[in-house]
Each structure stands twice: as C-alpha cells, then as structure tokens.
Motif scaffolding. Structure first.
Motif, mmCIF file in Angstrom:
data_model
loop_
_atom_site.group_PDB
_atom_site.id
_atom_site.type_symbol
_atom_site.label_atom_id
_atom_site.label_comp_id
_atom_site.label_asym_id
_atom_site.label_seq_id
_atom_site.Cartn_x
_atom_site.Cartn_y
_atom_site.Cartn_z
ATOM 1 N N GLY A 98 -106.988 93.305 72.567
ATOM 2 C CA GLY A 98 -106.563 92.328 71.761
ATOM 3 C C GLY A 98 -107.685 92.236 70.706
ATOM 4 N N ALA A 99 -107.898 93.169 70.241
ATOM 5 C CA ALA A 99 -108.599 93.265 68.410
ATOM 6 C C ALA A 99 -107.829 92.843 67.932
ATOM 7 N N VAL A 100 -106.980 93.953 67.109
ATOM 8 C CA VAL A 100 -106.559 93.526 66.278
ATOM 9 C C VAL A 100 -105.794 92.183 66.444
ATOM 10 N N GLY A 101 -105.353 91.663 66.912
ATOM 11 C CA GLY A 101 -104.375 90.101 66.938
ATOM 12 C C GLY A 101 -105.833 89.356 66.578
ATOM 13 N N GLY A 123 -111.074 105.973 65.227
ATOM 14 C CA GLY A 123 -111.559 104.651 64.746
ATOM 15 C C GLY A 123 -110.646 103.901 64.452
ATOM 16 N N ILE A 124 -109.424 104.549 64.807
ATOM 17 C CA ILE A 124 -108.292 103.460 64.386
ATOM 18 C C ILE A 124 -108.104 102.764 65.773
ATOM 19 N N MET A 125 -107.627 101.513 64.963
ATOM 20 C CA MET A 125 -107.670 100.288 65.956
ATOM 21 C C MET A 125 -106.151 100.045 67.028
ATOM 22 N N ASP A 126 -105.531 100.915 66.155
ATOM 23 C CA ASP A 126 -104.000 100.734 66.580
ATOM 24 C C ASP A 126 -103.998 101.280 68.122
ATOM 25 N N LEU A 127 -104.444 102.465 67.488
ATOM 26 C CA LEU A 127 -104.603 103.736 68.627
ATOM 27 C C LEU A 127 -105.234 103.173 69.765
ATOM 28 N N MET A 128 -105.775 102.026 69.989
ATOM 29 C CA MET A 128 -107.008 101.930 70.857
ATOM 30 C C MET A 128 -106.061 101.276 72.219
ATOM 31 N N ASP A 129 -104.742 100.735 72.489
ATOM 32 C CA ASP A 129 -104.315 100.652 73.432
ATOM 33 C C ASP A 129 -103.419 102.182 73.345
#
Lengths: 493, 325, 162
Positions: free
Chosen positions: B73-76, A189-195
C-alpha cells in the motif's frame, strides 16, 4: 439457471470470440506460445467481469494449443511447444498430400479431447475440493515440492540445469515482504519490489521477449517460407477414421487429462506421452504418417488443458504454466482458487465449466477459420510480428499496475530467458518456481509455527506421508527402473 | 493485401484524438486521476471504480482509476500524497496509512493528506467453527487464559489489520498477547477461513463481512464484533464493549487529497462524495460487496485518522512490529 | 563451447550463493513464544546451499572436460557486434518508453517505438510506418478505449492545447 445465459450475453461472447481469434493467431505463429498468448491477453481482462476475463483465458488457451498444430502439419514447425509431438505424423501425412485430412482430424480430435478433459474436470474438481479441506500447510508444502520436482525432471534436456532453473526461481520468489516478520527481503530499498517480483511481467519477459531475442540472434530470415495452402476440410473421411480409432481418442484424452492434472506438467508433456504410448503399441505404423500418430497427441494436448484446471481450481495449485498465470489473474478478479471456491463463487465456477464446454464447440468454426487464415499469416513479415510482440509485452507489463518499473523488470527477464535458453537451461521450471516458491516457503514456515518448530507432522500426517512417498518414488522411479533392467540384462547375459 | 492496408490507414486516422480547446471553467476542467493503492479486482479497487464512475457523472469530467500497488500500500499512498495539490489527483486512502509508517515500510504519515471523506468501515469479528466448544467470547478468553500457547488465531499476514485487532482485543481483556499463536495467512481472510473450516486453526479475527457467507451457511459462528455498536447485518452478535472489553478495530476506506489542496476544491469533493455515499445506489453497491458504510466528513475523518495513528502504534508495539528508530 | 558456459554458470552459482549468505545475515530473527523458529533468512539460505552444490558440480564437471579437450576458450564466438547492437536496441525500448510516451503521447509514441523496432527487424520504411501506426492505434484502442486504462497523453499535445 439465469447465470448460464449470462455467458451467452454479448459482453462475454464477444470477448470470447476475440480471444479465440487471438489464440488462433498466436498459436499458429511459431515461436509464440499458448502460454504467451494467455500472458498477453491477461492485461486486457483486468477490468472486465471475471467470467468474461476467464472466458477469454479459456478460449485463448484451447484455440492456441490447437492452432499450434497447423504449422506443425504444414511446415514441420510446432506453433506451440504442445504441438511438438504433432509435427511427426502430421507432417508425414502432409508430404503424402493428406494435409487436409490430418488437420481435419486434428481439429475434431482437439475438440473431443477438450470436451473429455473438461468433463473430467467438472466431475473431479468439486469432490477433490471437498477432500482438500483437510489439507493444511504440511500437505500444501509437499504439493508445491511435487509440482516443482515434476517440472525439473520432465523438462527435456539437462536435469542439473532444470533443477538450477527451479532454484533460481525459488530464490527470486523470496524477494519481498517476509511472511512471519513482515521484513522486506532482497528489495535493496526499491519499493516496487516490496510485494515481490510481479509474476506477469516476469512471465511475459521470459516467454515473449526472450523469443524475440532468440529469433534475432539466430539471424533467421525474418520471414516464414510461403506455402500454397489448400484449406478444404475432409470431414467425412476424418469422421470415418475417427470412428475406427475411437478408443485411441479416448485413451489419449484420458492420458492427457491425467498428465495435465499433475502439478508442473502441461499439454506438451501430455502430447509426448500419449504419442509414446501409441508408438509402443504400433511401432511400425507410427511415425510414417499414420492418422493414429496425429490423433493421439492432438487429443491429448487439448485434454491436458482441462486436466490442468483440476488442481488449479480445487487446490489453488497450478497444473502448468498457463494455469500458473490464470491463478494470478483469478486473485486479481477477487476470486480465491482453493477448496472454498465451490462454495464462495459457485455460480462463477459453473459458468466457467459452461464456458469451457462452449469453447470446444466454438473451436470447430474458429479452427476452420484459423486453417484458412494461416495462409495469409505466412505472408505477413516476421519482423512486423516481432515488433508487435515487443509492443504488447511493454504495454502488457506496464498495465498491470501502471508501473514503468515492471516494464524494465520484464525486459530484464527477457534477457535472462534468452541467456538461459542459450546455455540449454529450461525456462519452465523457473516460471513454476516463481509461483510455487512462496507457497512452499510460506507453508513450511507457517507449518513450523503451528508445531513449535517440529518437522514431524510433515511426515506423520497420513496425506503428507503419502505425498512424500509419492514424490520420492516419482523422482527415484526412473533410476530404480533402469537399475532393475540393468540387473535383469546382466542376469540373462 | 493492399485493401487491408488501406483499411488500416483509414482506421488509424479515425482514431486520432480530436483536439478540442477547453474553455476556462471551475474545477474540474480536465480529467481527474483516482489513485487506488491496491490491485485491480480487489475490494478497494471496486470501491474506487464505483466512486470514480459516480464522480464522473456528477462533475461531467472523467475520473480515471489508476492502480498503483506495491509496498503493501505504500507505493499508491505515496504517489497520491506527493502529487500536485491541485485537486486533479485524489486517493482512496485505507487503514494502512495509519500503520505502515510505524512498521518502517515508508516515511509517509497521515499528515501528508488532506481529508475529503470516509465512506467505509468494517469491524473485526471473532469467528469460530460452528462445532467449537465455546458458546461465548468469555468462555473462549477463559480457555485461552487457562491454556496459553494452545490456540491458533489467523486472518491475515503478520502485522496486518486482523492480527492487530487480535492483539488489541487480548490486551484490552488483560491477557498476554502471546497467549495465542498468530498463524500468518498470506492470501488473507479466505485462506484463514479455509483453515478454520478444515479444523486446522481455532479462531479467525477477520471482518464479519468476510466471514459472513460461512456464518450464514451455518459452518461458522461469530462470538463477538469489535465495534462500538452492533452491526445491522449481524444484529445477534454482541460487541466487545457490551462484554466489558474496551476495544474496537476494523478496516476503513476514504478519499484523500494531497496536503495543501485549495479548500474550495476539497470542500466541493467532500460534498460530492458524501452525497454519493448517501445514495441508494451506493448502499446497494456496498451491500453486494459486503462492505459496511460509515460516513465521516473531512474534519471528522482527519481526527479519526489521527486517533487511529496513535492507537495502532500501541498495538504494533505490543505485537513487536514497531520499527525502532 | 557448452563447457565454457557451464563453467561460467557454475561460478555464477557460487558467487550468488555467497551473496545470499552474506546479505541474509542482516535479516531479523523470528521468535515465536520462547522458541526461535526458521526466520526470513532460512529459506533463501536453504535454496542457496543447493545452488552452491550444483554450481560446484558444474565447475568440476565442465572444468574436467575442458582440460581434456584443451580447447581455446572463446566466449562470444557467434555473438557479433551487429547483433549485440540489435539486442540493446530491443531491450532499450523498455526503458525509453516512459519518456517517449510522456512526451509524444500514447499513439505517436507507440508508433515511433514500433517503427524503430521494425527497422531493427529489417522491415521496409513504408511498411513499418503503416503497420506501426495501425498497431499503435490498435493497442491504444484496446487499452484506452475498451479497457479504460490510462495511457499518457503527451506533453507536446498539451502544449498545443495551451
């Protein structure tokens, strides 16, 4: 033609000069590697013209590899891993009072080795790129595997742990959005890890912070031994010696380029191999402070850098950990390393070649300054240098995408890197796996989509098959070799 | 050594920023942050930096670009949408704003933004190798109908814009969307084009701008463009609508501010951005980068995004990418 | 000593691969056309199998030699408390950097962190102050000045400005 002159404009030359100075500093500092120098300089290039950024990267890598030989000669401490082989005869020469000769030889041979490597790069990369157009997922899969296996086998020390290091890297590389379904894996659920785990913070942590922690844990005196350094260069004597050993220079540079071009092996291995070759040829002479033992590894390690750019440019495949970082940076500049780079960004590639040659020429004055400045650096307290490394690591990993998450990630990898070193687990395979992991997995999976799930083309396409056999041979080769030798021995007994 | 230290100290003092009291004035009275949801060096980043430079010149306050990447793109976008709605954070919004929430990557929808202006649109194309057997789109589509599952399409990762464009086109042409296979291309159009030229895949549906160099060099051919009107750079390439297929798709980029930003400020930004987008410098910049220009003012832009949001939902559902809630 | 670490590493490998197998069970399947192809869980599991294998190898290998040696098992022999504190000090800078920079601003914040680090590395107070200030200004100049990278301005300074 005008784009050739662009590389002489101040906004390229000035950063290049700065980078080379930085390269000398980092390379000559024991514990600070050339890889780290490149990793630290990349954040500075985010917003520059691509050619200026690439010039900085090239400048740093060549000068740092050379500068690593300076403390290797004076103190028997390799400044970078690639200078390991240079400590042997270099330091012996220093003990005999011939340090200046050794370093002059070193400087000239580094420049010549560098030029040979770059020339081979210029000749081989474009045709290889053309041939690589017929490569597709099946071939790239094997190339990735090959890079990885080389890294694990060649990493000195424990093979099992080398392989484990690579496997951990592969596992980490699966974090992030999946190629075929778009599903986020292992992100918790950590967005920073998504890429995925950002490569550069991971790299900075593994090489930079872990080194600081190592220094701390060794309880080393935070100071380098001070030495009186004589900095006059012995130009004529060096030139005479080089003329005498001109074939050794050529041979070592060719070996260096070839090994550099193999995915997964870099300047350090190139230096050891060419040193080993010389040692086989003149067993008694090498190791006692012979100029041959200085010439061979120093020509080879700089040539290897040129070599490592061959697969990087034409296949988009890292030749070593430095080009692994460079590939990441090139994507950031909007360049796509791979077969099409020679049509899509032709001018830039030629500029890059020109810069690489220019760097070899600039290496002479820069190296000379480096040898002089080294005596000042040894008087700088180690604690100050270490603090600077930590600070640069923090800001460098933050700057990539303005993310404090990446700073934490960097620190995590620093601790991981330290823990790995402590249990004799090499770091290099993990770094390669981090960048090769996605390449291996994606090409395997996409290949299977193309074939409706059949694994056959991975073995039946001619180039795939050749690569597969090559990998098996290179992995099994040493064992077969020693087995045969064993048999012969038994037979003769 | 001592002298060096003195120099260091002097340098340090020289750089301590001078505190200047700023007078009360109209917007903007302090630096503005421009959030770019994509990485430094990419196309969106270059556009963001160009706009930021021009806006700085216009308003006399620095507009600083901040790359907030991650989460496709979600983070930005989230960082831009949830910033204080005071006009001091503006965001370069891209097409993904209308697709990613349907894919379950974020809860953020287009409604979190107020819209300043759209400046760019690049329609998808249908590009094949120069020596491919199909001379027209109709021949290609007929061939696909006759040989389902045989042909390989690529252009971007699964669920990316060019994949969606392909799904939409096939659907509008009355062909089942799984009649061709989508080959995910992880590094985007460049990798897909490499594969196309190497003969490993058959069709690429990336934008004509991206395929442009290879079309111009004669290595590839464009069969159609998924736009409402033919595009100036490729006047010979017919649109899908001319060929009787009611479908158009492409990427777009624009400027947004957090919802609730005062209307005067939004309007001021809108006028400035539209003025920049109409300038010669902008045209030249877009041309060198291979971007198409499409200007929609605030209200029009908002409606466009709303339509896009609906259109993509249908397509994502067809492709099986819709996250079921 | 090494055997103990090997044993720990082996156990870690086994646990890790078990976790990968368990967790990847929640990943969706990948169906292309009418066939199920290797999906998101395929590669992590593939890697996990090897990790499991090597992990078991390490456990057996180190376990055997440990039994032979009958050595007392000690983990943290030369990792004393003071050093552990220093480790934590270095690593913590990565996590305090956000609040410190946003409170003090880039240059004072970086200087503060740098002084702290140099003290950890046993540099004298005056030296560390001077070097840190120079270093912070250097970093600020490079990143903010030359490369236009936004660094936090600091709430304290903004307070002064009103």
């Amino acid at each position: 033609m005008s784009y050739f002159f662009e590389i002489l404009s101040p906004d390229v030359i000035f950063p290049l000069f700065l980078a080379m100075t930085f390269g000398i500093f980092v390379g000559a500092m024991p514990g600070l590697t050339a890889t780290m120098a490149v990793a630290l300089i990349i954040p500075l290039t985010y917003y520059m013209k691509p050619i200026a950024g690439l010039a900085m990267v090239i400048g740093v890598s060549f000068t740092a590899i050379f500068a690593g030989d300076i403390p290797a000669t004076f103190l028997r401490i390799p400044g970078t891993p690639a200078s390991g082989a240079a400590t042997l005869d270099g330091f012996e020469m220093c003990k005999k009072g011939k340090a200046q000769l050794a370093l002059t030889l070193d400087l000239f041979c580094s420049a010549i080795g560098g030029i040979i490597g770059v020339l081979i790069l210029i000749m081989i990369a474009p045709p290889l790129a053309k041939a690589a157009l017929s490569f597709t997922n099946f071939e790239y899969f094997w190339l990735g595997i090959f890079g990885l296996s080389m890294a694990a086998v060649l990493s000195r020390g424990n093979t099992v742990k080398g392989l484990l290091s690579a496997l951990f890297g592969l596992l980490i590389s699966t974090i992030g959005i999946d190629v075929s379904t778009g599903y986020p894996r292992f992100t918790f659920g950590i967005m920073d890890l998504m890429d995925g785990v950002s490569f550069i913070p991971a790299m900075i942590g593994l090489f930079g912070i872990s080194e600081v922690l190592k220094k701390l844990s060794l309880g080393e005196k935070m100071e380098l031994p001070s030495v009186k350094v004589d900095t006059r260069l012995k130009v004529w004597e060096a030139l005479r010696t080089m003329f005498k050993y001109k074939f050794i220079i050529l041979r070592s540079a060719l070996i260096g380029t070839f090994i550099g071009a193999l995915p997964g092996s870099g300047a350090d291995i190139a230096a050891w191999v060419s040193y080993g070759v010389e040692k086989n040829m003149a067993r008694d002479e090498i190791g006692t402070g012979s100029p041959r033992g200085v010439i061979a590894p120093t020509s080879a390690n700089n040539a290897a850098i040129g070599g490592s750019w061959i697969p990087a440019l034409s296949l988009g495949l890292p030749g070593d950990s430095i080009t692994a970082i460079v590939l990441g940076a090139m994507l950031m500049y909007g360049l796509k390393p791979g077969p099409l780079i020679f049509t899509e960004s032709k001018e830039l590639v030629y500029q890059l070649f020109a810069v690489a040659v220019l760097v070899q020429i600039l290496l002479l004055p820069a190296g000379w300054i480096g040898i002089r400045v080294f005596s000042y650096l040894v008087s700088l307290r180690m604690g100050v240098v270490m603090a600077a490394v930590v600070l640069f690591s923090i800001i460098g990993s933050y700057a990539l995408r303005n993310s404090y998450f990446d700073v934490g990630l960097m620190m995590f990898f620093g601790l991981l890197g330290y823990a790995m070193e402590r249990i004799n687990m090499p770091i290099a395979p993990m770094v390669l796996a981090l960048i090769l992991g996605r390449m291996i997995e994606d090409n395997l999976r996409v290949g299977l989509i193309k074939t409706d799930g059949s694994y056959l083309p991975f073995f039946t396409r001619p180039i795939s098959l050749a690569l597969f056999i090559f990998i098996v041979l290179s992995l099994a080769g040493p064992y077969i070799f020693s087995f045969v030798r064993e048999l012969k021995k038994k037979a003769s007994d | 050594m001592r002298r060096l230290l003195w120099i260091a100290v002097l340098v340090a003092f020289a750089f301590i920023p001078v505190l200047s009291a700023s007078a009360w004035a109209a917007y903007p009275e302090k630096p503005v942050t421009v959030i770019c949801p994509w990485g430094a060096g990419g196309g969106t980043d270059r556009l963001a930096r160009f706009l930021a430079d021009e806006l700085s010149k216009k308003f006399g306050q620095p507009f600083t670009v901040v790359n907030k990447t991650g989460g496709a793109g979600a983070v930005g976008h989230a960082a831009g949408a949830y910033a204080p709605p005071d006009g001091y954070t503006i965001t370069i919004v891209t097409l993904e704003l209308a697709t990613m929430h349907w894919m379950g990557l974020t809860d953020l929808t287009y409604e979190a933004f107020d819209y300043v202006a759209q400046v760019n649109e690049d329609p998808a194309g249908v590009t094949v190798r120069a020596d491919a057997p199909w001379k027209t789109l109709k021949e290609l589509l007929d061939d696909i109908k006759a040989n389902p599952g045989k042909y390989l399409f690529s252009g971007v990762a699964a669920g990316g814009i060019w994949d969606l464009a392909r799904i939409g086109m096939l659907h509008a042409a009355g062909i089942p969307v799984d009649a061709v296979k989508w080959i995910p291309s992880t590094t985007g159009a460049a990798q897909a084009l490499t594969e196309l030229l190497g003969g490993h895949i058959h069709v690429v549906t990336c934008s004509l701008a991206e395929a442009g160099p290879y079309i111009k060099s004669g290595q590839a051919r464009a069969l159609a463009v998924m736009a409402d009107e033919r595009i100036p750079a490729f006047p010979d390439v017919p649109t899908l609508k001319e060929l009787g297929i009611n479908w158009s798709a492409g990427t777009w980029r624009g400027v947004g501010v957090p919802k609730g930003t005062p209307e005067e400020i939004r309007k001021k930004l809108e006028d400035a951005v539209v003025e920049i987008a109409n300038s010669e410098a902008f045209k030249k910049f877009m041309e060198t980068n291979g971007f198409g220009i499409k200007i929609r003012r605030g209200e029009e832009f908002r409606k466009f995004v709303e339509e896009q949001d609906k259109a993509w939902k249908t397509v994502l559902e067809l492709g099986g990418y819709l996250k079921k809630k | 000593m090494m055997e103990v670490w090997d044993l720990a590493l082996g156990i870690l490998c086994v646990l890790l691969s078990a976790f990968v197998f368990y967790y990847s069970g929640t990943f969706p399947k990948f169906i292309s056309g009418d066939k199920e192809l290797p999906g998101p869980s395929f590669f992590p599991r593939f890697v996990a199998i090897f990790i499991l294998g090597f992990g078991l190898f390490l456990i057996v290998n180190s376990g055997l030699s440990l039994i032979k040696k009958r050595e007392k098992i000690r983990f943290l022999d030369n990792l004393d408390k003071k050093m552990l504190l220093k480790f934590i000090a270095v690593l913590s800078t990565g996590f305090v950097v956000e609040p410190v920079l946003s409170l003090l601003g880039a240059v004072p914040g970086l200087t503060a962190i740098s002084v702290f680090l140099m003290r950890v590395f046993r540099v004298k107070w005056i030296q560390s102050l001077i070097y840190s200030l120079a270093l912070a200004v250097f970093i600020y100049w490079i990143f903010r000045g030359v490369f236009k990278l936004p660094l936090p301005e600091g709430k304290l300074i903004l307070l002064f400005r009103g």
